[in-house]
Scaffold this motif. Sequence first.
Motif, mmCIF file in Angstrom:
data_model
loop_
_atom_site.group_PDB
_atom_site.id
_atom_site.type_symbol
_atom_site.label_atom_id
_atom_site.label_comp_id
_atom_site.label_asym_id
_atom_site.label_seq_id
_atom_site.Cartn_x
_atom_site.Cartn_y
_atom_site.Cartn_z
ATOM 1 N N GLN A 1 23.905 17.824 -14.383
ATOM 2 C CA GLN A 1 23.642 18.034 -12.965
ATOM 3 C C GLN A 1 24.527 19.160 -12.425
ATOM 4 O O GLN A 1 25.613 19.415 -12.950
ATOM 5 C CB GLN A 1 23.966 16.768 -12.167
ATOM 6 C CG GLN A 1 23.226 15.519 -12.585
ATOM 7 C CD GLN A 1 23.640 14.322 -11.761
ATOM 8 O OE1 GLN A 1 23.728 14.395 -10.537
ATOM 9 N NE2 GLN A 1 23.899 13.200 -12.438
ATOM 10 N N LYS A 2 24.083 19.789 -11.371
ATOM 11 C CA LYS A 2 24.969 20.676 -10.621
ATOM 12 C C LYS A 2 26.073 19.833 -9.985
ATOM 13 O O LYS A 2 25.870 18.654 -9.680
ATOM 14 C CB LYS A 2 24.196 21.420 -9.531
ATOM 15 C CG LYS A 2 23.185 22.423 -10.052
ATOM 16 C CD LYS A 2 22.437 23.085 -8.894
ATOM 17 C CE LYS A 2 21.424 24.098 -9.397
ATOM 18 N NZ LYS A 2 20.670 24.723 -8.288
ATOM 19 N N ASN A 3 27.233 20.450 -9.775
ATOM 20 C CA ASN A 3 28.287 19.696 -9.090
ATOM 21 C C ASN A 3 27.956 19.549 -7.606
ATOM 22 O O ASN A 3 26.893 19.966 -7.149
ATOM 23 C CB ASN A 3 29.662 20.335 -9.327
ATOM 24 C CG ASN A 3 29.833 21.672 -8.634
ATOM 25 O OD1 ASN A 3 29.010 22.103 -7.818
ATOM 26 N ND2 ASN A 3 30.913 22.366 -8.958
ATOM 27 N N ASP A 4 28.862 18.945 -6.861
ATOM 28 C CA ASP A 4 28.559 18.583 -5.463
ATOM 29 C C ASP A 4 28.711 19.730 -4.470
ATOM 30 O O ASP A 4 28.470 19.537 -3.269
ATOM 31 C CB ASP A 4 29.470 17.424 -5.018
ATOM 32 C CG ASP A 4 29.139 16.137 -5.742
ATOM 33 O OD1 ASP A 4 27.952 15.921 -6.048
ATOM 34 O OD2 ASP A 4 30.060 15.342 -6.010
ATOM 35 N N TYR A 5 29.079 20.913 -4.948
ATOM 36 C CA TYR A 5 29.379 21.999 -4.020
ATOM 37 C C TYR A 5 28.141 22.840 -3.701
ATOM 38 O O TYR A 5 28.062 24.026 -4.019
ATOM 39 C CB TYR A 5 30.516 22.860 -4.551
ATOM 40 C CG TYR A 5 31.854 22.179 -4.370
ATOM 41 C CD1 TYR A 5 32.561 22.290 -3.169
ATOM 42 C CD2 TYR A 5 32.380 21.368 -5.370
ATOM 43 C CE1 TYR A 5 33.766 21.628 -2.988
ATOM 44 C CE2 TYR A 5 33.586 20.709 -5.195
ATOM 45 C CZ TYR A 5 34.272 20.835 -4.001
ATOM 46 O OH TYR A 5 35.461 20.171 -3.810
ATOM 47 N N SER A 6 27.192 22.197 -3.042
ATOM 48 C CA SER A 6 26.085 22.956 -2.470
ATOM 49 C C SER A 6 26.657 23.810 -1.343
ATOM 50 O O SER A 6 27.773 23.581 -0.861
ATOM 51 C CB SER A 6 25.025 22.008 -1.919
ATOM 52 O OG SER A 6 25.564 21.249 -0.846
ATOM 53 N N PRO B 1 31.601 29.141 -4.529
ATOM 54 C CA PRO B 1 31.345 29.364 -5.961
ATOM 55 C C PRO B 1 29.851 29.339 -6.247
ATOM 56 O O PRO B 1 29.186 28.326 -6.029
ATOM 57 C CB PRO B 1 32.056 28.183 -6.626
ATOM 58 C CG PRO B 1 32.025 27.094 -5.594
ATOM 59 C CD PRO B 1 32.047 27.774 -4.253
ATOM 60 N N THR B 2 29.315 30.430 -6.706
ATOM 61 C CA THR B 2 27.865 30.500 -6.937
ATOM 62 C C THR B 2 27.447 29.671 -8.152
ATOM 63 O O THR B 2 26.285 29.261 -8.241
ATOM 64 C CB THR B 2 27.428 31.952 -7.154
ATOM 65 O OG1 THR B 2 28.196 32.528 -8.215
ATOM 66 C CG2 THR B 2 27.636 32.756 -5.880
ATOM 67 N N ASN B 3 28.362 29.431 -9.090
ATOM 68 C CA ASN B 3 28.043 28.601 -10.250
ATOM 69 C C ASN B 3 28.395 27.149 -9.956
ATOM 70 O O ASN B 3 29.535 26.836 -9.619
ATOM 71 C CB ASN B 3 28.811 29.073 -11.486
ATOM 72 C CG ASN B 3 28.685 28.073 -12.627
ATOM 73 O OD1 ASN B 3 27.584 27.635 -12.948
ATOM 74 N ND2 ASN B 3 29.814 27.700 -13.215
ATOM 75 N N ARG B 4 27.435 26.278 -10.125
ATOM 76 C CA ARG B 4 27.671 24.866 -9.859
ATOM 77 C C ARG B 4 27.633 24.015 -11.122
ATOM 78 O O ARG B 4 27.572 22.791 -11.052
ATOM 79 C CB ARG B 4 26.665 24.354 -8.832
ATOM 80 C CG ARG B 4 26.869 24.979 -7.449
ATOM 81 C CD ARG B 4 25.840 24.468 -6.470
ATOM 82 N NE ARG B 4 25.883 23.028 -6.331
ATOM 83 C CZ ARG B 4 24.925 22.297 -5.761
ATOM 84 N NH1 ARG B 4 23.835 22.901 -5.294
ATOM 85 N NH2 ARG B 4 25.033 20.989 -5.677
ATOM 86 N N TYR B 5 27.680 24.663 -12.286
ATOM 87 C CA TYR B 5 27.796 23.930 -13.545
ATOM 88 C C TYR B 5 29.211 24.119 -14.073
ATOM 89 O O TYR B 5 29.587 25.221 -14.488
ATOM 90 C CB TYR B 5 26.774 24.418 -14.563
ATOM 91 C CG TYR B 5 25.352 24.059 -14.201
ATOM 92 C CD1 TYR B 5 24.874 22.760 -14.386
ATOM 93 C CD2 TYR B 5 24.492 25.013 -13.663
ATOM 94 C CE1 TYR B 5 23.563 22.426 -14.044
ATOM 95 C CE2 TYR B 5 23.184 24.683 -13.317
ATOM 96 C CZ TYR B 5 22.732 23.387 -13.513
ATOM 97 O OH TYR B 5 21.444 23.053 -13.171
#
Length: 564
Positions: A302-307, A327-331
């Motif tokens: 899953q992507k992390n919680d930082y939408s 942060p544009t990367n959420r993995y």
Amino acid sequence: MTTIYSKFKKYGIYAMMLGTFAACQKSKFAEINTDPEKLPIVSPEGQFLNAVVQIHSGDFEYFYDFYRTIMPFTEMTTANGGNTASFISDNTGNANNRYGYYYTRVGNNLVNVMKLIEAMPAEEQAKRAHEKAIAKLLNIYYAWYVSDINGSIPYSEAFQARYGGTITPKYDTQAALYDLWDTELKAIAATLADNSVAQTTFGSNDLYYQGSSSKWLKCANSLRLKIASRLSKVAPEKLKSIATEVLAAGGLFEDNSDDLQLIAGDKFTEGGNWNPLGFHSSKSLVDFMLANADPRLRVFYQKNDYSKENFDLAVAQGALPANSVFPTNRYVGAFSSPDAVSANPGYFRTRKIKNAQGNDQNLDTVSLIQYRLFQPEYTYNAVVGTGHVTFPLLSYADICFLRAELAAKGIAGSDAEGWYYKGVEASIRNYDVMAANAKLPDYVALTEDEIANYKNSAGVKYDAAKAVELIASQAFLNYYKNPNEAWAILKRLGMPNATTPLALEVMKASGVTQVIPRRASLNVADETNLNVANNRAALTEMAQNPDFGEGPSDIFGRVWWDKK
């Protein structure tokens, strides 16, 4: 592989079980299974269906063997909060559920199929030759799966007591089993290729291939090659002989539609023991997949919680500094090494905010695994999932990577590069279908450009000079949903490792390198066990292997095929 989710969309495969056994309640079915006088009223088809369901209904295997044991120590996942110094030894005590499943759930049903057919008139037996062969094939598969980490097991004399056989079956050595299974699979393939007599089929009771003998024939040949691959260290010449014969004969899996896998209904994995809650992605896999734009990244994790919304709320509420950059990367993967976890105490830090709905929410930096890939019923935001879980046993991608390895090593076959790329593409397409079937939240479907770009990326593009490293890395990723095979790759090839294209961490605790387990803690029968003599004899025989370890409970010891 035939999908069954559309037929049983509402109730899953349990609906099929209830329909098949409508004439007898569960208690009656249990009575039939323990009383040989009543066995004939159960059909071979019903027994086969029951065996298939039991193969995949082992929720304790997922809870203990996969989530808490194999997947963390192979670096596919990390434990909630990070791996501790004792995470390997702490989580192996309840593992090896497959052993009990085989002797109480699976093998007995499959042997019953064969015995029911053998009790029929000769003309009827001839019509059911394929059914008997298929039941035997599936029994070989699961017995091999059990022996893989247990070594010697009762097989040739097992499950025979109700039919006049012994109640104290001998343990067959792994060396003998590999010879026997190869002979049996070769004979099974010959039977399935013989269409001189019109055959009765399992039909819809066969949840894999809907009774297709041609599919099972490919499976028999493919399984024969797969089992033989375990001989690469202990009996390389035998592997070469079998592989040469199998590849010359042909008739292996040809595409993903041939896969031996079950797609179960949307109620199959509901309940707590299937719950994958809290397990995080690993840094080694995430870093590699990010660097090479692997389309499976969004399937595995899953992507992390930082939408953007949560990030802005965190800044506005003071949970993050005002000058923070989104942060544009959420993995984000977590360290697998206990020492690395200790050296990075803020890695698992969560920040608390009030979300857009005004509720308390913890923001997790590290990506979690895709819960619905393992449990499609998992509830997100009070919404219960309605997808379908996939249980892969043997796939076209598996065979592609194996053929690539055999060719790259000069053992058998040719075109290592071609088979490697076929394996990569087959795996990516498989996981895309798994994701769609599981109804992963906000899943974005695969594109053709993603496949092409991935195959041409720096860590994936074929290079003959490091062919085996590349093949091992991609085969390992392919086994994300079949963790036993990922473990086997590590044991058989010693790859991937810290220097392969997919670079795994060197796991250390207090500066000491942590080695992974090699087998299960073996059962030692007590004096009240009727088969204690055969159990002790088997353990004594296995202990003659210099790689066996310090005793039956030594999970770092090795079984016969896993030669140093």
